[in-house]
Design a protein around this motif. Structure first.
Motif, mmCIF file in Angstrom:
data_model
loop_
_atom_site.group_PDB
_atom_site.id
_atom_site.type_symbol
_atom_site.label_atom_id
_atom_site.label_comp_id
_atom_site.label_asym_id
_atom_site.label_seq_id
_atom_site.Cartn_x
_atom_site.Cartn_y
_atom_site.Cartn_z
ATOM 1 N N SER A 62 0.963 -1.165 0.185
ATOM 2 C CA SER A 62 -0.078 -0.045 -0.181
ATOM 3 C C SER A 62 0.741 1.330 -0.178
ATOM 4 N N VAL A 63 2.297 1.106 0.064
ATOM 5 C CA VAL A 63 2.925 2.361 0.263
ATOM 6 C C VAL A 63 4.015 2.172 -0.806
ATOM 7 N N LYS A 64 4.265 1.173 -1.387
ATOM 8 C CA LYS A 64 5.200 1.037 -2.335
ATOM 9 C C LYS A 64 5.304 2.353 -3.266
ATOM 10 N N GLY A 65 6.354 2.908 -3.568
ATOM 11 C CA GLY A 65 6.250 4.052 -4.595
ATOM 12 C C GLY A 65 5.799 5.412 -4.039
ATOM 13 N N ARG A 66 5.510 5.360 -2.532
ATOM 14 C CA ARG A 66 5.195 6.659 -2.008
ATOM 15 C C ARG A 66 5.984 6.904 -0.711
ATOM 16 N N ASN A 83 5.387 10.461 1.036
ATOM 17 C CA ASN A 83 4.764 11.395 0.019
ATOM 18 C C ASN A 83 3.546 10.914 -0.522
ATOM 19 N N SER A 84 2.910 11.796 -1.035
ATOM 20 C CA SER A 84 1.747 11.477 -1.440
ATOM 21 C C SER A 84 0.567 10.815 -0.627
ATOM 22 N N LEU A 85 0.376 11.364 0.384
ATOM 23 C CA LEU A 85 -0.341 10.998 1.584
ATOM 24 C C LEU A 85 -1.780 10.713 1.426
ATOM 25 N N LYS A 86 -2.235 9.863 1.532
ATOM 26 C CA LYS A 86 -3.575 9.482 1.628
ATOM 27 C C LYS A 86 -4.328 9.496 2.876
ATOM 28 N N PRO A 87 -5.835 9.602 3.133
ATOM 29 C CA PRO A 87 -6.537 9.805 4.199
ATOM 30 C C PRO A 87 -6.362 8.225 4.743
ATOM 31 N N GLU A 88 -6.097 7.401 4.075
ATOM 32 C CA GLU A 88 -6.288 6.040 4.661
ATOM 33 C C GLU A 88 -4.821 5.694 5.113
ATOM 34 N N ASP A 89 -3.570 6.717 5.068
ATOM 35 C CA ASP A 89 -2.466 6.303 5.849
ATOM 36 C C ASP A 89 -2.489 7.032 7.282
ATOM 37 N N THR A 90 -3.751 7.603 7.539
ATOM 38 C CA THR A 90 -3.938 8.075 8.803
ATOM 39 C C THR A 90 -3.907 6.987 9.930
ATOM 40 N N ALA A 91 -2.935 6.951 10.914
ATOM 41 C CA ALA A 91 -2.627 6.084 12.008
ATOM 42 C C ALA A 91 -1.645 6.499 12.851
ATOM 43 N N VAL A 92 -1.435 5.828 13.817
ATOM 44 C CA VAL A 92 -0.283 5.934 14.797
ATOM 45 C C VAL A 92 0.735 5.166 14.378
ATOM 46 N N TYR A 93 1.839 5.764 13.979
ATOM 47 C CA TYR A 93 3.224 5.197 13.595
ATOM 48 C C TYR A 93 3.957 4.876 14.445
ATOM 49 N N TYR A 94 4.626 3.710 14.527
ATOM 50 C CA TYR A 94 5.298 3.041 15.766
ATOM 51 C C TYR A 94 6.699 2.621 15.128
ATOM 52 N N CYS A 95 7.785 3.031 15.694
ATOM 53 C CA CYS A 95 9.278 2.561 15.244
ATOM 54 C C CYS A 95 9.627 1.110 16.048
ATOM 55 N N ASN A 96 10.199 0.353 15.356
ATOM 56 C CA ASN A 96 10.632 -0.955 15.803
ATOM 57 C C ASN A 96 12.338 -0.991 15.899
#
Length: 120
Positions: A62-66, A83-96
């Protein structure tokens, strides 16, 4: 002990860009891999992007190329350029971070998360 701290989240309009930063510090013998995961409300946490110590990268379809993951090994830091963010990218992002804390002990560490909101 190892600490993992994310930064760079925020609110952006559809089509916009954000850059997330994740820094690991503490009792680090070697970092084997670092990655970004995200969790949207009501959904399971999913892998977004991943980079190994050898530089191998992997992305969710879902994020390849962006999105682009990169690292600064000297600083134990990983970045996620979105880049080219979409509403469906809305989330809490966690680093591992998969960290060797000794020659034979490898542990998994997580940051506290950073909110990314993409408005339509």
């Amino acid at each position: 002990q190892v600490q993992v701290v994310e930064s760079g989240g925020g609110l952006v309009q559809t089509g916009g860009s954000l850059r997330l930063t994740c820094a690991a510090s503490g009792n680090i013998f070697r970092i084997n891999a670092m990655g970004w995961y995200r969790q949207a409300p009501g959904k399971q946490r999913e892998l977004v992007a991943h980079i190994t110590s050898s530089g191998y990268t992997d992305y969710a379809d879902s994020v390849k190329g962006r999105f682009t993951i990169s690292r600064d090994s000297a600083k134990n830091t990983v970045y996620l350029q979105m880049n080219s963010l979409k509403p469906e990218d809305t989330a809490v992002y966690y680093c591992n971070a998969v960290v060797a804390v000794g020659a034979y002990l490898i542990n998994d560490y997580w940051g506290q998360g950073t909110q990314v909101t993409v408005s339509s």
